[in-house]
Design a protein around this motif. Structure first.
Motif, PDB file in Angstrom:
ATOM      1  N   LEU A  10       0.823  -1.220   0.000  1.00 25.72           N
ATOM      2  CA  LEU A  10       0.000   0.000   0.000  1.00 25.72           C
ATOM      3  C   LEU A  10       0.852   1.264   0.000  1.00 25.72           C
ATOM      4  O   LEU A  10       0.505   2.256  -0.650  1.00 25.72           O
ATOM      5  CB  LEU A  10      -0.938   0.009   1.212  1.00 25.72           C
ATOM      6  CG  LEU A  10      -1.951  -1.141   1.304  1.00 25.72           C
ATOM      7  CD1 LEU A  10      -2.830  -0.973   2.537  1.00 25.72           C
ATOM      8  CD2 LEU A  10      -2.826  -1.221   0.053  1.00 25.72           C
ATOM      9  N   ARG A  14       0.650   4.181  -2.757  1.00 25.78           N
ATOM     10  CA  ARG A  14       0.388   5.588  -2.410  1.00 25.78           C
ATOM     11  C   ARG A  14       1.476   6.487  -2.991  1.00 25.78           C
ATOM     12  O   ARG A  14       1.195   7.535  -3.577  1.00 25.78           O
ATOM     13  CB  ARG A  14       0.370   5.748  -0.878  1.00 25.78           C
ATOM     14  CG  ARG A  14      -1.025   6.022  -0.377  1.00 25.78           C
ATOM     15  CD  ARG A  14      -1.108   6.231   1.129  1.00 25.78           C
ATOM     16  NE  ARG A  14      -2.059   5.291   1.684  1.00 25.78           N
ATOM     17  CZ  ARG A  14      -1.757   4.270   2.476  1.00 25.78           C
ATOM     18  NH1 ARG A  14      -0.509   4.044   2.830  1.00 25.78           N
ATOM     19  NH2 ARG A  14      -2.696   3.463   2.910  1.00 25.78           N
ATOM     20  N   ASP A  45     -10.487  -7.217   1.786  1.00 25.71           N
ATOM     21  CA  ASP A  45     -10.340  -5.835   2.302  1.00 25.71           C
ATOM     22  C   ASP A  45      -9.124  -5.151   1.686  1.00 25.71           C
ATOM     23  O   ASP A  45      -9.150  -3.959   1.385  1.00 25.71           O
ATOM     24  CB  ASP A  45     -10.183  -5.839   3.830  1.00 25.71           C
ATOM     25  CG  ASP A  45     -11.496  -6.158   4.539  1.00 25.71           C
ATOM     26  OD1 ASP A  45     -12.545  -6.178   3.864  1.00 25.71           O
ATOM     27  OD2 ASP A  45     -11.457  -6.401   5.758  1.00 25.71           O
ATOM     28  N   HIS A  46      -8.061  -5.929   1.518  1.00 28.21           N
ATOM     29  CA  HIS A  46      -6.827  -5.349   0.961  1.00 28.21           C
ATOM     30  C   HIS A  46      -7.060  -4.884  -0.480  1.00 28.21           C
ATOM     31  O   HIS A  46      -6.614  -3.800  -0.858  1.00 28.21           O
ATOM     32  CB  HIS A  46      -5.701  -6.382   1.021  1.00 28.21           C
ATOM     33  CG  HIS A  46      -4.336  -5.779   0.894  1.00 28.21           C
ATOM     34  ND1 HIS A  46      -3.696  -5.135   1.927  1.00 28.21           N
ATOM     35  CD2 HIS A  46      -3.491  -5.686  -0.164  1.00 28.21           C
ATOM     36  CE1 HIS A  46      -2.524  -4.685   1.528  1.00 28.21           C
ATOM     37  NE2 HIS A  46      -2.373  -5.016   0.249  1.00 28.21           N
ATOM     38  N   THR A  48      -9.855  -3.887  -1.711  1.00 31.61           N
ATOM     39  CA  THR A  48     -10.678  -2.668  -1.648  1.00 31.61           C
ATOM     40  C   THR A  48      -9.805  -1.467  -1.304  1.00 31.61           C
ATOM     41  O   THR A  48      -9.931  -0.395  -1.912  1.00 31.61           O
ATOM     42  CB  THR A  48     -11.802  -2.826  -0.589  1.00 31.61           C
ATOM     43  OG1 THR A  48     -12.532  -4.010  -0.908  1.00 31.61           O
ATOM     44  CG2 THR A  48     -12.743  -1.640  -0.579  1.00 31.61           C
ATOM     45  N   ARG A  49      -8.883  -1.652  -0.347  1.00 30.40           N
ATOM     46  CA  ARG A  49      -7.988  -0.538   0.032  1.00 30.40           C
ATOM     47  C   ARG A  49      -7.164  -0.089  -1.160  1.00 30.40           C
ATOM     48  O   ARG A  49      -6.984   1.101  -1.402  1.00 30.40           O
ATOM     49  CB  ARG A  49      -7.045  -0.992   1.160  1.00 30.40           C
ATOM     50  CG  ARG A  49      -7.483  -0.417   2.477  1.00 30.40           C
ATOM     51  CD  ARG A  49      -6.590  -0.839   3.625  1.00 30.40           C
ATOM     52  NE  ARG A  49      -7.407  -1.575   4.566  1.00 30.40           N
ATOM     53  CZ  ARG A  49      -7.143  -2.787   5.041  1.00 30.40           C
ATOM     54  NH1 ARG A  49      -6.050  -3.414   4.694  1.00 30.40           N
ATOM     55  NH2 ARG A  49      -7.959  -3.360   5.864  1.00 30.40           N
ATOM     56  N   GLU A  52      -9.131   2.047  -3.384  1.00 29.16           N
ATOM     57  CA  GLU A  52      -9.398   3.380  -2.833  1.00 29.16           C
ATOM     58  C   GLU A  52      -8.194   4.314  -2.995  1.00 29.16           C
ATOM     59  O   GLU A  52      -8.338   5.529  -2.985  1.00 29.16           O
ATOM     60  CB  GLU A  52      -9.795   3.272  -1.353  1.00 29.16           C
ATOM     61  CG  GLU A  52     -11.234   2.760  -1.213  1.00 29.16           C
ATOM     62  CD  GLU A  52     -11.580   2.267   0.185  1.00 29.16           C
ATOM     63  OE1 GLU A  52     -10.678   2.254   1.066  1.00 29.16           O
ATOM     64  OE2 GLU A  52     -12.747   1.877   0.385  1.00 29.16           O
ATOM     65  N   ILE A  53      -7.000   3.738  -3.159  1.00 28.20           N
ATOM     66  CA  ILE A  53      -5.802   4.580  -3.308  1.00 28.20           C
ATOM     67  C   ILE A  53      -5.561   4.965  -4.758  1.00 28.20           C
ATOM     68  O   ILE A  53      -5.253   6.114  -5.077  1.00 28.20           O
ATOM     69  CB  ILE A  53      -4.544   3.840  -2.760  1.00 28.20           C
ATOM     70  CG1 ILE A  53      -4.693   3.556  -1.266  1.00 28.20           C
ATOM     71  CG2 ILE A  53      -3.277   4.662  -3.023  1.00 28.20           C
ATOM     72  CD1 ILE A  53      -3.604   2.645  -0.704  1.00 28.20           C
TER      73      ILE A  53
END
Ligand code: E4P
Length: 218
Positions: A10, A14, A45-46, A48-49, A52-53
């Motif tokens: 992540l 980013r 969940d990962h 989805t994260r 979102e980034i």
């Protein structure tokens, strides 16, 4: 040519997103394992994260090797976020799953491609992307770039709309050669993308500019 980041990290996603240098992300089970992501809920969940980034497509790979399992996983992954592209291995059950998911409007990335015939069948089944692996072919003494040229030529010749993601990229030279070959996307580690910035004359030039400025501005 679009740039995808080939990672499930992540922080790196980013960084690349903030620099404005990526158009999407690809993951695979090994990259997820490298981040220590285990268990279905954490894995979902990962993904989805990541969505979102990053602004752009995010490839999430199925684990099943059977048609029914692949479509169940594929539908679940695709329902997570509109940016998800379901990554499916180029085996016969996978080709059938690509066809099924395409009919339902679910986008797929057919992975582990090592010859043009595999790319062609994946495209015929309706894959949105095919991922030929350059570095792993190079590792066996073959020329991975040659495969990119061949698939680009075949897809151009027959107006095949499936996009070619050059994968298993190891360095910035691979990236530049993919652009010359006409790949639609290169999916790369962050170091290979930022490696494009490096030149010793840039470093030396900057050092001299700053030293000259300092001389007169004490
Ligand atoms: C991306 O879709 C592939 O999974 C990835 O590029 C494979 O890279 P590797 O050969 O460095 O593991």
């Amino acid at each position: 040519m679009k740039f995808f980041l080939d990672t499930a990290n992540l922080e790196q996603i980013r960084t690349a997103q903030d620099m404005g240098i990526i158009d999407g992300v690809t993951t695979n089970p090994s990259l997820m394992a490298r981040e220590g992501i285990t268990g279905e809920k954490n894995i979902l969940d990962h993904y989805t994260r990541i969505c979102e980034i990053v602004d752009g497509d995010v490839s999430a790979e199925v684990i099943s090797t059977r048609f029914e399992g692949m479509i169940a996983e594929g539908e679940k992954l695709a329902s997570l976020h509109k940016q998800i592209v379901v990554k499916i291995p180029v085996i016969s059950e996978g080709i059938k799953a690509i066809k099924h998911l395409a009919k339902k409007g679910i986008r797929t990335n057919c992975t582990l491609i090592f010859n043009a015939g595999q790319a062609l069948l994946a495209a015929k089944a309706g894959a949105s992307y095919v991922s030929p692996f350059i570095g792993r072919l190079d590792d066996t003494g073959q020329d991975g770039m040659e495969l990119i040229y061949q698939i680009v030529h075949i897809f151009d010749q027959y107006d095949i709309e499936t996009e070619i993601i050059a994968a298993s990229i190891r360095n910035n030279n691979h990236i530049l050669r993919c652009m010359e070959a006409g790949a639609d996307v290169a999916t790369c580690p962050l170091s290979a993308i930022t490696g494009l910035l490096n030149h010793p004359l840039t470093d030396a030039g900057l050092e001299k500019f700053l030293a000259d400025h300092k001389k007169l501005n004490k």
